[in-house]
Design a protein around this motif. Structure first.
Motif, short mmCIF file in Angstrom:
data_model
loop_
_atom_site.label_atom_id
_atom_site.label_comp_id
_atom_site.label_asym_id
_atom_site.label_seq_id
_atom_site.Cartn_x
_atom_site.Cartn_y
_atom_site.Cartn_z
N VAL A 25 0.84 -1.19 0.00
CA VAL A 25 0.00 0.00 0.00
C VAL A 25 0.87 1.25 0.00
N PHE A 26 2.07 1.15 0.56
CA PHE A 26 2.99 2.28 0.53
C PHE A 26 3.64 2.42 -0.85
N VAL A 27 3.78 1.31 -1.55
CA VAL A 27 4.21 1.39 -2.95
C VAL A 27 3.23 2.24 -3.74
N ALA A 28 1.94 1.98 -3.54
CA ALA A 28 0.90 2.75 -4.24
C ALA A 28 0.92 4.21 -3.82
N ALA A 29 1.11 4.46 -2.51
CA ALA A 29 1.12 5.83 -2.02
C ALA A 29 2.31 6.61 -2.59
N ILE A 30 3.49 6.00 -2.62
CA ILE A 30 4.68 6.67 -3.18
C ILE A 30 4.49 6.94 -4.66
N ALA A 31 3.89 6.00 -5.37
CA ALA A 31 3.64 6.20 -6.80
C ALA A 31 2.69 7.38 -7.02
N GLN A 32 1.68 7.52 -6.19
CA GLN A 32 0.76 8.65 -6.28
C GLN A 32 1.48 9.97 -5.99
N PRO A 35 3.87 12.68 6.44
CA PRO A 35 2.93 11.93 7.28
C PRO A 35 2.79 10.46 6.86
N ILE A 36 2.83 10.20 5.55
CA ILE A 36 2.71 8.81 5.10
C ILE A 36 3.91 8.00 5.59
N TRP A 37 5.10 8.59 5.52
CA TRP A 37 6.29 7.89 6.01
C TRP A 37 6.22 7.69 7.51
N VAL A 38 5.74 8.69 8.24
CA VAL A 38 5.62 8.58 9.70
C VAL A 38 4.63 7.47 10.07
N CYS A 39 3.58 7.31 9.29
CA CYS A 39 2.65 6.19 9.53
C CYS A 39 3.37 4.86 9.38
N TRP A 40 4.15 4.73 8.31
CA TRP A 40 4.91 3.49 8.10
C TRP A 40 5.88 3.26 9.25
N LEU A 41 6.54 4.32 9.70
CA LEU A 41 7.52 4.22 10.77
C LEU A 41 6.86 3.74 12.07
N VAL A 56 -4.13 4.15 4.74
CA VAL A 56 -3.06 4.66 3.89
C VAL A 56 -3.52 4.72 2.43
N ALA A 57 -4.30 3.74 2.00
CA ALA A 57 -4.84 3.79 0.64
C ALA A 57 -5.72 5.02 0.45
N PHE A 79 -7.33 14.17 4.12
CA PHE A 79 -6.02 13.58 4.42
C PHE A 79 -5.74 13.63 5.91
N ALA A 80 -6.04 14.75 6.54
CA ALA A 80 -5.81 14.90 7.99
C ALA A 80 -6.66 13.91 8.78
N ILE A 81 -7.89 13.71 8.38
CA ILE A 81 -8.76 12.76 9.08
C ILE A 81 -8.16 11.35 9.00
N CYS A 82 -7.65 11.00 7.82
CA CYS A 82 -7.02 9.68 7.65
C CYS A 82 -5.82 9.53 8.58
#
Length: 388
Positions: free
Chosen positions: A32-39, A62-68, A95-96, A113-116
């Motif tokens: 799902v992070f592959v998809a997010a980075i591609a976006q 924020p997406i990276w911090v979620c993964w971390l 994340v999607a 995005f903030a709500i997510c």
């Protein structure tokens, strides 16, 4: 094989990590992070200006911090039982949803995005509290994490009530609190450190994800331009740049910086961890730069924005690798690590000069010079290994 579909979280100690690799769930989770980075890459490529860059950073961090956060929890407490799998499913869905918002930009999608992000942090807080409940010895650590992440989430919640650009300012405060929380819990982190074998593998896998953007950039660049000898040469050399950076990172990546936690030095360990954020950002932007250099024609003088995107990204990657290698014990003595870091900075300075002073140079010439600068680093590492 019999599987227990529910078991309480337990603390994974060093002996539990011996021979442990990334689980199938973790590998699936990363998709799902592959998809997010591609976006993110797609958005920035279509909005190559300062506003687009600010939006790219505002979403990427924020997406990276979620993964971390999920990675640190998993390396300490995951049991791969039903509750872990369901939590992973909900996190992936969140994340999607974040990735879907990226292409709309900050103006149209910042609230969603903030709500997510808030939902993801709440789920991570619940996981930590759940672990603390079942593992009383780490309750001090998980409580501080829950309080820190909760405080950060409050600032994200407040951001929903204010307009842009103040909203992003509250995001930044929330992210800063999230990233400084481990320092607030340094006593507990020292007592219950994360795995020094599992974490480097997880960071390596994320690095592979962002390096993949360079491969995608080469493929897309060629697909958008007529094939020719020069285009093929440029594409091959672009691949060699990504290959060189892969070599420089993975030829020395290990958990030695994380071992400093056991000595009470959380700063160096977390510095190594956080260096991966700008590295991931720069590797992704490098892929965008490669695509634009190849697709716009290799005999064409690139625009200032394209030149800075490509050369600046590679230069920063080399600087960050130099910083990472300065704290990697297995590279040798402090003197040797200093020499390695200086090598990286030397090539970074050369590539940086290309960004500043290469206006007359066409894309192919730039790619050739950058590829040489990166290959020199690989050659120096090979020479150092032979000498040692």
């Amino acid at each position: 094989m019999t599987r227990t579909f529910w078991q309480p979280p337990h603390l994974r100690r060093d002996e539990d990590h011996e021979g442990r690799g990334a689980t199938w769930l973790e590998l699936f989770y990363d998709l799902v992070f592959v998809a997010a980075i591609a976006q993110l890459a797609s958005y920035f490529s279509a909005n190559l200006d300062w506003s687009g860059f600010a939006t790219y950073i505002a979403f990427f961090v924020p997406i990276w911090v979620c993964w971390l956060g999920a990675t640190f929890y998993a390396t300490r407490f995951d049991t791969d039982d039903l509750s872990d799998r369901l939590a992973s499913l909900f996190e992936m869905a969140i994340v999607a949803a974040m990735a879907v918002q990226v292409n709309a930009g900050l103006t149209d999608a910042s609230v969603e995005f903030a709500i997510c992000y808030i939902l993801f942090r709440i789920l991570l807080i619940l996981q930590n509290l759940h672990a603390g409940y079942h593992v009383p010895e780490v309750r001090g650590l998980t409580t501080i994490y829950a309080l820190g992440f909760g405080t950060g989430a409050v600032f994200w919640l407040i951001s929903l009530l204010v307009p842009l650009p103040w909203r992003v300012g509250f995001w930044a405060i929330g992210i800063l609190i999230d990233l400084t929380t481990p320092f607030m819990a340094s006593q507990w982190v020292t007592q219950f450190p994360p795995s020094v074998t599992h974490l480097p593998e997880r960071f390596g896998l994320f690095t592979i994800i962002v390096l993949g953007e360079s491969i995608i950039g080469v493929v897309q660049g060629l697909s958008e331009h007529d094939w020719g000898v020069l285009s093929i040469v440029a594409a091959f050399l672009s691949l060699s740049i990504a290959f060189s950076l892969w070599w420089l990172y993975f030829d020395s990546v290990d958990g030695s910086p994380l071992q400093r936690i056991k000595d009470g030095n959380v700063v160096i360990a977390m510095g190594w961890v956080y260096a991966h954020l700008p590295l991931a950002i720069c590797l992704t932007t490098m892929g965008i730069g490669v695509e634009r250099m190849v697709s716009n024609g290799v005999q064409v003088v690139p625009s200032t924005a394209d030149r800075w995107l490509f050369c600046g990204s590679v230069a920063l990657c080399l600087c960050l690798l130099g910083a990472i290698h300065r704290v990697t014990w297995t590279l040798g003595s402090p003197h040797v690590r200093r020499i390695v870091g200086t090598y990286r900075l030397g090539s970074a300075a050369f590539v940086g000069v290309l960004a500043i002073a290469s206006t007359p140079l066409n894309s192919l010439t730039l790619i050739v010079l950058v590829a040489i600068a990166c290959a020199v680093q690989v050659g120096l590492d090979l020479r150092r290994n032979l000498v040692l």
